[in-house]
Motif scaffolding. Structure first.
Motif: not given
Length: 116
Positions: A34-48, A89-94, A110-115
């Motif tokens: 969706w034009g969003y590049h997911p980023v991982t900044t840590g791993n199992d040894d050192k979280s991020g 941006r009001g509540k958007m559903e994914f 800021i963003g608000l996210i609800q799973n």
């Protein structure tokens, strides 16, 4: 208590930003969704804190925004507005979550996210 769970970097050149953070800091940057590049900044040894890089919209063309996980996004939006925030941006559903964007009373995005 709500907690910061993600960050989001907006740029008018997300590919360039992704290349920078990957080469300088070793962040793992996945192919865009969706034009969003997911980023991982840590791993199992050192979280991020993980997040993403995307092309910023005209009303938020660049900058960094944190995502705060909430139990009830509708309630959090109502309380935010009552406390002086402005909804961008009001509540958007994914597929797996709901998302909304605000500007707090002092101008921070800021963003608000609800799973689901």
């Amino acid at each position: 208590m709500s907690r910061v769970v993600l960050f989001e970097m907006n740029s008018q050149d997300p590919e360039r930003a992704a290349n920078f953070y990957s080469s300088v800091f070793g962040w793992k940057i996945a192919e865009p969704n969706w034009g969003y590049h997911p980023v991982t900044t840590g791993n199992d040894d050192k979280s991020g804190i993980n997040g993403g890089i995307s092309k910023g919209p005209s009303d938020f063309p660049h900058g960094i925004r944190i995502q705060i996980e909430v139990d009830n996004i509708d309630e959090a939006l109502t309380k935010s507005v009552e406390s002086g925030a402005q909804v961008v941006r009001g509540k958007m559903e994914f597929d797996d979550f709901y998302l909304a964007y605000l500007v707090d009373p002092v101008g921070n995005g800021i963003g608000l996210i609800q799973n689901k």
